[in-house]
Every structure is written in structure tokens, then in C-alpha cells.
Scaffold this motif. Structure first.
Motif, PDB file in Angstrom:
ATOM      1  N   TYR A   1       0.825  -1.216   0.000  1.00  0.00           N
ATOM      2  CA  TYR A   1       0.000   0.000   0.000  1.00  0.00           C
ATOM      3  C   TYR A   1       0.862   1.270   0.000  1.00  0.00           C
ATOM      4  O   TYR A   1       0.520   2.271  -0.602  1.00  0.00           O
ATOM      5  CB  TYR A   1      -0.945   0.007   1.210  1.00  0.00           C
ATOM      6  CG  TYR A   1      -2.215  -0.776   0.961  1.00  0.00           C
ATOM      7  CD1 TYR A   1      -3.224  -0.244   0.166  1.00  0.00           C
ATOM      8  CD2 TYR A   1      -2.385  -2.039   1.487  1.00  0.00           C
ATOM      9  CE1 TYR A   1      -4.384  -0.959  -0.079  1.00  0.00           C
ATOM     10  CE2 TYR A   1      -3.544  -2.762   1.251  1.00  0.00           C
ATOM     11  CZ  TYR A   1      -4.539  -2.219   0.456  1.00  0.00           C
ATOM     12  OH  TYR A   1      -5.684  -2.929   0.213  1.00  0.00           O
TER      13      TYR A   1
ATOM     14  N   SER B   1      -8.870  -6.879  -0.548  1.00  0.00           N
ATOM     15  CA  SER B   1      -7.476  -6.421  -0.594  1.00  0.00           C
ATOM     16  C   SER B   1      -6.959  -6.472  -2.024  1.00  0.00           C
ATOM     17  O   SER B   1      -6.293  -5.545  -2.501  1.00  0.00           O
ATOM     18  CB  SER B   1      -6.589  -7.291   0.291  1.00  0.00           C
ATOM     19  OG  SER B   1      -7.013  -7.205   1.618  1.00  0.00           O
TER      20      SER B   1
ATOM     21  N   ARG C   1      -6.847  -1.592   7.227  1.00  0.00           N
ATOM     22  CA  ARG C   1      -7.733  -2.764   7.312  1.00  0.00           C
ATOM     23  C   ARG C   1      -6.971  -4.058   7.016  1.00  0.00           C
ATOM     24  O   ARG C   1      -7.184  -5.079   7.672  1.00  0.00           O
ATOM     25  CB  ARG C   1      -8.903  -2.613   6.332  1.00  0.00           C
ATOM     26  CG  ARG C   1      -9.883  -1.512   6.754  1.00  0.00           C
ATOM     27  CD  ARG C   1     -11.026  -1.439   5.767  1.00  0.00           C
ATOM     28  NE  ARG C   1     -11.956  -2.545   5.920  1.00  0.00           N
ATOM     29  CZ  ARG C   1     -12.522  -3.184   4.902  1.00  0.00           C
ATOM     30  NH1 ARG C   1     -12.243  -2.850   3.652  1.00  0.00           N
ATOM     31  NH2 ARG C   1     -13.363  -4.175   5.115  1.00  0.00           N
TER      32      ARG C   1
ATOM     33  N   SER D   1      -7.539   4.511  -0.367  1.00  0.00           N
ATOM     34  CA  SER D   1      -7.109   3.131  -0.095  1.00  0.00           C
ATOM     35  C   SER D   1      -5.692   3.018   0.478  1.00  0.00           C
ATOM     36  O   SER D   1      -5.433   2.099   1.260  1.00  0.00           O
ATOM     37  CB  SER D   1      -7.258   2.253  -1.340  1.00  0.00           C
ATOM     38  OG  SER D   1      -6.395   2.677  -2.349  1.00  0.00           O
TER      39      SER D   1
ATOM     40  N   VAL E   1      -6.679   3.686   4.311  1.00  0.00           N
ATOM     41  CA  VAL E   1      -7.770   2.852   4.841  1.00  0.00           C
ATOM     42  C   VAL E   1      -7.526   1.369   4.519  1.00  0.00           C
ATOM     43  O   VAL E   1      -7.621   0.511   5.406  1.00  0.00           O
ATOM     44  CB  VAL E   1      -9.140   3.322   4.275  1.00  0.00           C
ATOM     45  CG1 VAL E   1     -10.271   2.478   4.853  1.00  0.00           C
ATOM     46  CG2 VAL E   1      -9.380   4.790   4.588  1.00  0.00           C
ATOM     47  N   GLY E   2      -7.183   1.104   3.247  1.00  0.00           N
ATOM     48  CA  GLY E   2      -6.930  -0.291   2.840  1.00  0.00           C
ATOM     49  C   GLY E   2      -5.778  -0.875   3.622  1.00  0.00           C
ATOM     50  O   GLY E   2      -5.819  -2.030   4.063  1.00  0.00           O
TER      51      GLY E   2
ATOM     52  N   SER F   1     -11.577   1.802   1.241  1.00  0.00           N
ATOM     53  CA  SER F   1     -10.399   0.961   0.994  1.00  0.00           C
ATOM     54  C   SER F   1     -10.310   0.555  -0.482  1.00  0.00           C
ATOM     55  O   SER F   1      -9.295   0.036  -0.928  1.00  0.00           O
ATOM     56  CB  SER F   1     -10.407  -0.278   1.884  1.00  0.00           C
ATOM     57  OG  SER F   1     -11.507  -1.090   1.541  1.00  0.00           O
TER      58      SER F   1
ATOM     59  N   GLN G   1      -9.958  -6.850   6.602  1.00  0.00           N
ATOM     60  CA  GLN G   1     -10.298  -6.756   5.176  1.00  0.00           C
ATOM     61  C   GLN G   1     -10.198  -8.134   4.527  1.00  0.00           C
ATOM     62  O   GLN G   1      -9.117  -8.757   4.579  1.00  0.00           O
ATOM     63  CB  GLN G   1      -9.330  -5.783   4.490  1.00  0.00           C
ATOM     64  CG  GLN G   1      -9.631  -5.554   3.017  1.00  0.00           C
ATOM     65  CD  GLN G   1      -8.918  -4.308   2.508  1.00  0.00           C
ATOM     66  OE1 GLN G   1      -9.510  -3.268   2.312  1.00  0.00           O
ATOM     67  NE2 GLN G   1      -7.629  -4.436   2.300  1.00  0.00           N
TER      68      GLN G   1
ATOM     69  N   SER H   1      -8.592  -3.775  -4.113  1.00  0.00           N
ATOM     70  CA  SER H   1      -8.084  -2.491  -3.642  1.00  0.00           C
ATOM     71  C   SER H   1      -6.679  -2.215  -4.199  1.00  0.00           C
ATOM     72  O   SER H   1      -6.396  -1.130  -4.717  1.00  0.00           O
ATOM     73  CB  SER H   1      -8.076  -2.527  -2.116  1.00  0.00           C
ATOM     74  OG  SER H   1      -7.269  -1.547  -1.596  1.00  0.00           O
TER      75      SER H   1
END
Lengths: 300, 320
Positions: A172, A255, A244, A237, A240-241, A231, A250, A258
Motif C-alpha cells: 500500500y 485487498s 484494514r 485506499s 484505509v486499505g 479501501s 479486510q 483495492s
């Protein structure tokens, strides 16, 4: 690819040799630590400071889990990293445009390659800085542990959970960095000697802060509808992604979607910013309107 | 062989048509002057040739191949406004641009040494760009343009900012490149330099091609046969010459031969021959030089561009 590597290595080496990098790496943290120590000493003797620093409510350690805290840390790090390095990307792109180097570079390299190289080289420099801080802080920490005779919990550091957390964090982090970095680069392409179009930079900063606060919301409400949709949206994302995924709230398919959406958006933004970079060559000295941006996209 | 072939090139920016179906070609090994008033479309044309921009329609071929960034190693482009990294050292800057063009580092270094010597920059190689004078920065820009030994060199106002000594040096280097077979496209408002150096000319105005071809042919096609230049050993009695006979008007000007004398520009009557003019002048003194006056490039440039302005005004159209 050869050109991309060449530009990245040139940019990285140039920045690494600059005094400002070493000052930012070693002098600023020292100042921050010294300031912290100063405040600490002062608070011991000052009623005002000790009152201000005191917690207003008793802390509840059971509020968030370690994984949630780790996710929160990832989101915070990305936001801080982007705040610091986004400005650097913006300045570098703006400088290249106002120096007219872009006109020469554009005869050799596509705009998106130039932009990607800028984003990656600034990112590498940021990681170098973090690596130096970790090396320095780690060495000091190890020395202190050794001196105090404290055991280091190596089992926890290299556990499967920690590694999976690190992996999600990095996925991410990179995606978010390229996505937002490209937007900062596009702002630099639109700016000029007179700092026109700086408002786009403010908008991105607000979006980034919005993403951060939504991430903080997701720490406690990871399974909410808002957290789920945020996400998936590339603007939010990365925080947040990440929070999570690291916290384990998540599902794997969310995932996957995302991350795919984030990287797709990141490379589309690079292509868009690259186009803007070379197109903006023609619009020097003129404040760009949203209509101009649409015209850039249509320009061959 | 044609190094550059441009066919029906058009480019539009919003409501402005920068290029309007321009077609011309440049022979390999020639020096071609690209001329036009400000806003004529020269920079857009150069940017399309350099693959910075794509045309809306039409085609560009370099050495017979469809143009794009993949052919950037064949081209060296020096824009009007220079662009160098201020904090880079001279040799790093030159090598960096050369390597981005895909050239071999060993060959690049050899070529760089050659040019640094030509421009007396050997002692500045380790200095940062920002530490150099403006003139020296421009020399570095030129070396960076040439270091990968391009077959087609595009120079946009290469003499701007150079003092006369360095302008002469640059001119020598351009002539050296020409003698080695490099094709050069020179865009400049410095008409005497263009006239002195170029074999071919392309003149654009309002995005249209006004004329193109060999400079000598263009001059010949634009000459006014009634204008003559002559030099005499002794001064002439001008009122006497114009009172009757083949000469309409005569005015003193500089002597037109390397020998000392008195130079005149004269306008003959349409039906008069050069022989009649010579005879009339010879009655007053010995003629040591005589030639039909060819227009200068600046005169052709002004005549053609202002002629187009008038045409546009009469037609009530705006083409750019």
C-alpha cells in the motif's frame, strides 16, 4: 527502461550529494530530540506544561490491538512521507520546467518516464533517509538494551504476522506513494516561476489529510461500509486499505481489488501527469484553467 | 539522400492553427535555414521534428523512417531557451544527455573531449554549471547537443547571447560539422549569419510555407533585374547620368569590389540592356566592377512576409 534507470540513478545521486539531504537527515532529528528533551525538562518544573501534558482521561490499553496500531502507524507514515516528499517532487518538477530542461529531456524520454523517474528517485531518497534513521536509532537502541541488559524480543519481530503486516504495509505504501507522488508531479508541471496553480497542491494536501482521517476512523470501524468503500477508492485506499489489511479486518478479495485499483490508478496518473508535463511546455506564462487540462489530454 | 521529409504537417492549439499543411524536405549534409517572423510556427515545427510534439496530421520522416522518440539518437536539438542542471558538473551534464540518447560512454567521452577543446572548456569540466558564465553555459549546451554525434542537428537561435568572438567560434564549429556531413537546421533571426552559412532556406509565416529551396535559386528567383551595382574608379556626375538614357535612378553606395572605388546602386529602364548602361557610365569614368543586384535574405524575408500580411488583410482572413 534503461533511460528510466539512468534518470533515477542520476537524480538520486545528485540529491544524495546535496547538503540539504544530510542536514535534513541528521540535523533536523537532533533538533527534534533536543526540543523534546527541553520540553521534558521544562515540564518537570512547570505547572502549566505538566498540566497540558497530562492525560485528560485514563488510558485504556484494550482500546486497539497491536495490529490496529501497526496499521495506524503505516497510514501515519505514508501521510507524513507524502507530505515531506510530495513537496520535493513538486519542487523538482517545477524547477525542471522553469529551467527549460524539460524541453531537452522531452526529445529523448517520454513524459511519463521523466515523471516516474522523479517520483521513484525522491521515494528512494526518502527510504534512504528512513534507513539511515532506523540504522542510527536501532544502533542506539541496541547499545542501550545491551548496556541495560534488556532482552530483545527477536521472535516477535520476525513472526509470520509481523512479516505479513510488513508486506501489506509496503504494498500500500508504494502504490499510495506513486499515486499521490504523480499528482504532486502533475501540480509541479502546472506551476511556474510565479507559483501559479499552487491551489491544486492545496487540494491534494487536503485529500491526503482526508484519507488519513478516514484511516483513523477505520482503525476502530474496520468492517464498516464507509471503511470498505474507502479501501477500494485509490484516493483513500493507501491509508484505509492498509489499516484494514494490516489489522486483518479486510477480506482477501477486497485487498486484491483495492491493490489492483490503486496500482492501476497510480500508473494512469503517471501517464496523465507525463502528458501534462510535456504539454505544459507550450503554456508557459499563462495561468492554466481546467479547460486547458482537458485540452492537454486531447493534444497528441 | 533526404535526411528529413515533412509532408502536409498540421498542428492546431485550441483556436490557433500553428502549422497549416507544411511540406518540405532537407538533403543530408546541407545547412538549412528555417526563417519566419515571431509566431510563424517555427518552434512548433522544430518541436515536431524533435518528437516533443506530435502533429495533428501529416508525417515526418527522418532518414526515411517514421519519426518518433526511437530516432532521438539521430537528432540533436538545441532550443532557443537553454536548459541545464545548475548543480551538475560540466562533464557529468554532457555525459548524462549523451547517455540518455543511448550512445556508448567511451565514444561519448572521446567526443566530449574533442568539443571541450574546441570551445576552450577543458579547465571548466569539473565546475558546476551555475559557476559558468552565460556564454560558457551556452557552449556546454551546444556540446551536450552534439556529443552523441547526431546526423541531424537542430539549432534554434544558436547565436543569441554569444559575444562576436564566440559567435565566430560557433560558426566555425557549425561549418566543421557541415564539412563532416552533418545536416544542420538553423533557425535564427540573424539574417547575415543564415545567409552566410545556409545552402537551403525554408521560410514560414502564419503556419504556412512561404518558400523553400536552395538559397541561390531563391535569390535568383527574387532578383530585380533592373537593379545594378557598379563601382567606378572616379566619382560620377549623377544628375547628368539620369537626365536621359538607360538609367532611371542612381545613388551612391559602398564600393562593391575589393578594390578602392566609388560604389553606386542604379535602376535601369525596363527596355535598357546592361550594355547600354555600361556604355553610358563608361563615358564618365572607368568601371571596375559591375553586377546585377541580388536581393539579400533579409529583403526577401521582409518582402515575402509583409506581402503575406497584406494578402491576409485584403482577404480579411486570419490564418494563425
Amino acid at each position: 527502461m534503461k533511460q528510466l534507470k539512468l534518470i533515477i540513478s542520476n537524480e538520486y545521486a545528485t540529491d544524495l550529494r546535496s547538503k540539504s539531504f544530510w542536514i535534513a537527515t541528521f540535523v533536523f532529528p537532533l533538533i527534534a530530540v533536543a526540543f523534546g528533551i527541553f520540553i521534558g525538562f521544562m515540564s518537570e518544573d512547570s505547572k502549566v506544561l505538566s498540566t497540558a501534558a497530562a492525560p485528560t482521561a485514563p488510558s485504556d490499553d484494550s482500546d486497539i490491538t497491536g495490529l490496529q496500531a501497526a496499521g495506524m502507524l503505516c497510514g501515519l507514515l505514508l501521510t507524513l512521507f507524502l507530505m515531506i516528499n510530495g513537496a520535493q517532487i513538486f519542487n523538482k518538477v517545477k524547477a525542471e520546467k522553469t529551467n527549460r530542461i524539460v524541453e531537452i529531456m522531452a526529445t529523448m524520454v517520454p513524459g511519463r518516464t521523466m515523471l516516474l523517474a522523479k517520483v521513484v528517485s525522491v521515494g528512494l531518497l526518502g527510504f534512504t533517509q528512513i534507513a539511515l534513521w532506523i540504522a542510527l536509532g536501532g544502533s542506539i537502541g541496541l547499545a542501550v538494551c545491551f548496556w541495560l541488559g534488556v532482552d530483545i524480543p527477536l521472535g516477535n519481530i520476525f513472526s509470520l504476522d509481523a512479516l505479513s503486516m510488513l508486506l501489506w504495509g509496503l504494498v500500500y505504501f508504494f502504490g499510495g506513494y506513486i499515486f499521490y507522488g504523480a499528482m504532486f508531479a502533475a501540480c509541479g508541471a502546472l506551476s511556474g516561476k510565479n507559483n501559479e496553480n499552487q491551489e491544486y497542491m492545496t487540494i491534494i494536501t487536503f485529500v491526503l489529510l482526508g484519507a488519513f482521517y478516514t484511516g483513523m476512523f477505520a482503525v476502530d470501524h474496520g468492517s464498516s461500509q464507509l471503511a470498505m468503500w474507502c479501501s477500494l477508492i485509490p484516493f483513500t485506499s493507501p491509508t484505509v486499505g492498509c489499516i484494514r489489511a494490516v489489522a486483518g479486518t479486510q477480506p482477501w478479495w477486497q485487498s486484491a481489488i483495492s491493490v489492483l485499483l490503486l496500482y492501476g490508478a497510480a500508473f494512469a496518473t503517471i501517464a496523465f501527469a507525463g502528458k501534462m508535463y510535456t504539454s505544459a511546455l507550450l503554456m508557459r506564462g499563462k495561468k492554466l484553467s481546467p479547460r486547458d487540462l482537458i485540452a492537454f489530454m486531447k493534444t497528441r | 539522400m533526404k535526411i528529413l521529409e515533412i509532408d502536409s504537417l498540421t498542428k492546431q492549439y485550441a483556436s490557433v492553427r500553428a502549422l497549416n499543411g507544411i511540406s518540405f524536405s532537407v538533403e543530408e549534409g546541407s545547412i538549412c535555414g528555417l526563417l519566419g517572423p515571431n509566431g510563424a510556427g517555427k518552434t512548433t515545427l522544430l518541436r515536431i521534428i524533435s518528437a516533443i510534439l506530435l502533429p495533428d496530421s501529416g508525417s515526418v520522416k527522418i532518414a526515411g523512417k517514421d519519426h518518433g522518440l526511437h530516432l532521438s539518437h539521430l537528432i540533436g536539438y538545441m532550443p532557443e531557451e537553454r536548459g541545464l542542471y545548475d548543480s551538475m558538473r560540466v562533464e557529468d551534464q554532457i555525459m548524462y544527455f549523451g547517455r540518455l540518447k543511448g550512445a556508448d560512454p567511451k565514444e561519448l567521452r572521446a567526443t566530449m573531449e574533442e568539443y571541450l577543446t574546441l570551445f576552450n572548456l577543458q579547465d571548466d569540466r569539473k565546475r558546476r554549471i551555475k559557476e559558468l558564465s552565460k556564454g560558457n553555459q551556452q557552449k556546454v549546451q551546444f556540446v551536450a547537443t552534439m556529443v552523441h554525434r547526431p546526423r541531424l542537428v537542430i539549432l534554434d537561435e544558436p547565436f543569441s547571447g554569444f559575444d562576436p568572438i564566440n559567435s565566430a567560434l560557433l560558426q566555425q564549429v557549425i561549418e566543421k560539422l557541415h564539412s563532416e556531413g552533418t545536416t544542420i537546421i538553423l533557425s535564427s533571426h540573424n539574417m547575415p549569419s543564415v545567409e552566410e552559412m545556409c545552402n537551403d532556406i525554408v521560410l514560414v509565416n502564419h503556419g504556412n510555407l512561404v518558400l523553400s529551396g536552395a538559397l541561390d535559386d531563391i535569390k535568383e528567383a527574387n532578383r530585380d533585374a533592373s537593379q545594378l551595382l557598379l563601382t567606378t574608379r572616379k566619382p560620377l556626375n549623377l544628375p547628368l547620368l539620369t537626365s536621359s538614357g538607360p538609367i532611371l535612378n542612381i545613388e551612391p553606395t559602398q564600393a562593391h569590389s575589393h578594390r578602392k572605388g566609388f560604389g553606386y546602386l542604379l535602376q535601369k529602364r525596363d527596355d535598357a540592356s546592361n550594355g547600354e548602361v555600361l556604355s553610358a557610365v563608361a563615358l564618365q569614368g572607368e568601371v571596375i566592377h559591375f553586377e546585377e543586384k541580388l536581393p539579400t535574405l533579409a529583403e526577401i524575408f521582409i518582402a515575402r512576409t509583409t506581402g503575406m500580411e497584406k494578402q491576409n488583410e485584403n482577404a480579411g482572413t486570419v490564418t494563425a
